[in-house]
Design a protein around this motif. Structure first.
Motif, PDB file in Angstrom:
ATOM      1  N   MET A 117     -11.400  -2.367  -9.988  1.00  0.00           N
ATOM      2  CA  MET A 117     -10.552  -2.625  -8.824  1.00  0.00           C
ATOM      3  C   MET A 117     -10.440  -1.361  -7.971  1.00  0.00           C
ATOM      4  O   MET A 117     -10.512  -0.232  -8.459  1.00  0.00           O
ATOM      5  CB  MET A 117      -9.181  -3.133  -9.238  1.00  0.00           C
ATOM      6  CG  MET A 117      -8.203  -2.108  -9.746  1.00  0.00           C
ATOM      7  SD  MET A 117      -6.573  -2.876  -9.967  1.00  0.00           S
ATOM      8  CE  MET A 117      -5.653  -1.518 -10.672  1.00  0.00           C
ATOM      9  N   ASP A 118     -10.266  -1.578  -6.677  1.00  0.00           N
ATOM     10  CA  ASP A 118     -10.102  -0.480  -5.723  1.00  0.00           C
ATOM     11  C   ASP A 118      -8.640  -0.251  -5.379  1.00  0.00           C
ATOM     12  O   ASP A 118      -8.221   0.886  -5.178  1.00  0.00           O
ATOM     13  CB  ASP A 118     -10.890  -0.784  -4.440  1.00  0.00           C
ATOM     14  CG  ASP A 118     -12.381  -0.850  -4.695  1.00  0.00           C
ATOM     15  OD1 ASP A 118     -12.970   0.205  -4.980  1.00  0.00           O
ATOM     16  OD2 ASP A 118     -12.944  -1.957  -4.633  1.00  0.00           O
ATOM     17  N   VAL A 119      -7.878  -1.345  -5.295  1.00  0.00           N
ATOM     18  CA  VAL A 119      -6.460  -1.260  -4.957  1.00  0.00           C
ATOM     19  C   VAL A 119      -5.690  -2.194  -5.873  1.00  0.00           C
ATOM     20  O   VAL A 119      -6.075  -3.351  -6.061  1.00  0.00           O
ATOM     21  CB  VAL A 119      -6.195  -1.651  -3.486  1.00  0.00           C
ATOM     22  CG1 VAL A 119      -4.708  -1.573  -3.172  1.00  0.00           C
ATOM     23  CG2 VAL A 119      -6.990  -0.762  -2.533  1.00  0.00           C
ATOM     24  N   GLY A 120      -4.599  -1.683  -6.434  1.00  0.00           N
ATOM     25  CA  GLY A 120      -3.725  -2.502  -7.262  1.00  0.00           C
ATOM     26  C   GLY A 120      -2.343  -2.613  -6.643  1.00  0.00           C
ATOM     27  O   GLY A 120      -1.743  -1.597  -6.276  1.00  0.00           O
ATOM     28  N   ILE A 121      -1.854  -3.829  -6.496  1.00  0.00           N
ATOM     29  CA  ILE A 121      -0.517  -4.095  -5.973  1.00  0.00           C
ATOM     30  C   ILE A 121       0.299  -4.667  -7.119  1.00  0.00           C
ATOM     31  O   ILE A 121       0.120  -5.816  -7.520  1.00  0.00           O
ATOM     32  CB  ILE A 121      -0.582  -5.070  -4.776  1.00  0.00           C
ATOM     33  CG1 ILE A 121      -1.458  -4.484  -3.662  1.00  0.00           C
ATOM     34  CG2 ILE A 121       0.822  -5.367  -4.245  1.00  0.00           C
ATOM     35  CD1 ILE A 121      -1.706  -5.438  -2.500  1.00  0.00           C
ATOM     36  N   PHE A 122       1.195  -3.844  -7.671  1.00  0.00           N
ATOM     37  CA  PHE A 122       1.868  -4.172  -8.923  1.00  0.00           C
ATOM     38  C   PHE A 122       3.231  -4.804  -8.655  1.00  0.00           C
ATOM     39  O   PHE A 122       4.249  -4.137  -8.538  1.00  0.00           O
ATOM     40  CB  PHE A 122       2.002  -2.920  -9.787  1.00  0.00           C
ATOM     41  CG  PHE A 122       0.744  -2.572 -10.542  1.00  0.00           C
ATOM     42  CD1 PHE A 122       0.725  -2.594 -11.918  1.00  0.00           C
ATOM     43  CD2 PHE A 122      -0.420  -2.255  -9.862  1.00  0.00           C
ATOM     44  CE1 PHE A 122      -0.435  -2.288 -12.620  1.00  0.00           C
ATOM     45  CE2 PHE A 122      -1.583  -1.947 -10.539  1.00  0.00           C
ATOM     46  CZ  PHE A 122      -1.600  -1.962 -11.919  1.00  0.00           C
ATOM     47  N   LEU A 123       3.199  -6.138  -8.580  1.00  0.00           N
ATOM     48  CA  LEU A 123       4.406  -6.932  -8.379  1.00  0.00           C
ATOM     49  C   LEU A 123       4.971  -7.455  -9.689  1.00  0.00           C
ATOM     50  O   LEU A 123       6.129  -7.863  -9.753  1.00  0.00           O
ATOM     51  CB  LEU A 123       4.089  -8.127  -7.479  1.00  0.00           C
ATOM     52  CG  LEU A 123       3.638  -7.817  -6.056  1.00  0.00           C
ATOM     53  CD1 LEU A 123       2.982  -9.041  -5.444  1.00  0.00           C
ATOM     54  CD2 LEU A 123       4.810  -7.380  -5.214  1.00  0.00           C
ATOM     55  N   GLY A 124       4.157  -7.453 -10.732  1.00  0.00           N
ATOM     56  CA  GLY A 124       4.525  -8.115 -11.975  1.00  0.00           C
ATOM     57  C   GLY A 124       5.571  -7.361 -12.768  1.00  0.00           C
ATOM     58  O   GLY A 124       5.478  -6.152 -12.969  1.00  0.00           O
ATOM     59  N   GLY A 125       6.560  -8.072 -13.220  1.00  0.00           N
ATOM     60  CA  GLY A 125       7.634  -7.517 -14.036  1.00  0.00           C
ATOM     61  C   GLY A 125       8.780  -8.503 -14.056  1.00  0.00           C
ATOM     62  O   GLY A 125       8.804  -9.474 -13.297  1.00  0.00           O
TER      63      GLY A 125
END
Length: 337
Positions: free
Chosen positions: A83-91
């Motif tokens: 992956m190049d960009v990670g958008i971490f919404l999980g939680g």
């Protein structure tokens, strides 16, 4: 990033409400550019299987020209790879009556696992934006568990609070939001965050010459600090639409840069070199951006009042860090047994 090779964008918490609000923004080129194609990698937990499948179907049905492929699943190592960009919404999301410590304990485990997965399979060039709360400490947990990716490649979202501050200043001055520049959001994304108008300007005029001190201290600051709770109580759900817009704004500035003479707020890793903030925290500060890099604005004068507010937020982050470390010890003890 326009007209480059297809990029891999991973979204965690991909079946959640903020992700759902973000997809149309992301897939119509409002973040990476009108010509930038992407492979979407959607990660969630197995209990969200049907929701994740439904999201994938809808994304297919939208027939987005910029979406090259869609992959989804529950294994972070599989979806973080390349992956190049990670958008971490999980939680675990914040719900009415929940304390921050509850979020901290649940999400610390999640982000420790994900940090180790990143460290194992992600490219060193990967850029990470963390949104899930408590966002500063979650971001720090990722960093601590992922030494293979440079610390400056991680940021956390405080742009929503930054945008809230802009909006309140604009409403009070009866000007368009575009005329409010160089607001700062300091510290932790929590009730201790400090929206700072001291370096802002409104239609080119210093903000400190426009607003009464009483209004700033008794209305502006607490309104920004408590806005998330206000939305939560009214909607019985956390901020979604405004969070998606803030993610867009954060990434657009990070990728394409901030206008000359302007800065924005981001949660970034501290190295001890600015504003007397100790090393090894993630703290929201003013930054200038260019070419998917940021530079902390270090030459601003900090008033005694501002210093007190910054220190309050720092102490909270120190407490959160200690709690997270204690929780790590408990987890390790349990695994040993």
């Amino acid at each position: 990033m326009e007209n480059k090779a297809v990029i891999n964008v991973c979204i965690t918490g991909a079946a959640g409400n903020i992700a759902y609000a973000l997809y149309s923004i992301l897939c119509t080129g409002q973040i990476f550019g009108a010509n930038q194609k992407m492979n979407l990698k959607l990660l969630d937990i197995e209990s969200q299987t049907k929701g994740l499948q439904g999201v994938a179907l809808e994304l297919e049905d939208c027939a987005y020209a910029l979406v090259n492929s869609i992959e989804y699943g529950f294994d972070p190592e599989a979806l973080f790879k390349d992956m190049d960009v990670g958008i971490f919404l999980g939680g675990q999301s914040r719900r009415p009556g929940m304390e921050r410590v509850d979020l901290l304990q649940v999400n610390n485990r999640i982000f420790k696992i994900q940090g180790k997965a990143l460290n194992k399979v992600a490219k060193p060039s990967t850029k990470i934006l963390v949104i899930a709360n408590p966002v500063n400490t979650n971001c720090l947990t990722l960093i601590q568990n992922c030494p293979n990716i440079p610390k400056e490649n991680f940021t956390c979202l405080t742009r929503l609070d930054h945008n809230r501050a802009i909006a309140q200043l604009a409403i009070k001055a009866k000007v368009p939001v575009t005329e409010v520049k160089n607001v700062i959001l300091w510290g932790n994304h929590s009730l201790t965050m400090y929206p700072d108008h001291n370096h802002a300007n409104i239609e080119g005029q210093p903000a400190v010459d426009i607003y009464e001190e009483e209004w700033i201290k008794n209305t502006f600051i607490p309104k920004v600090q408590k806005r998330g709770g206000e939305v939560l109580n009214l909607r019985q759900n956390s901020s979604v639409m405004s969070a998606a817009i803030a993610i867009r704004d954060h990434l657009v500035n990070w990728i394409y840069g901030t206008p000359e003479g302007q800065f924005v707020s981001m949660g970034v890793y501290t190295d001890g070199s600015f504003y007397d903030i100790p090393a090894d925290f993630v703290f929201s500060v003013p930054v200038k951006c260019k070419d998917f890099k940021y530079e902390v604005v270090k030459d601003l004068t900090i008033s005694q009042f501002s210093r007190q507010k910054i220190n309050i937020s720092l102490r909270e982050l120190q407490d959160e860090k200690e709690e997270a470390n204690c929780y790590d010890d408990e987890v390790e003890d349990e695994s040993e047994e």
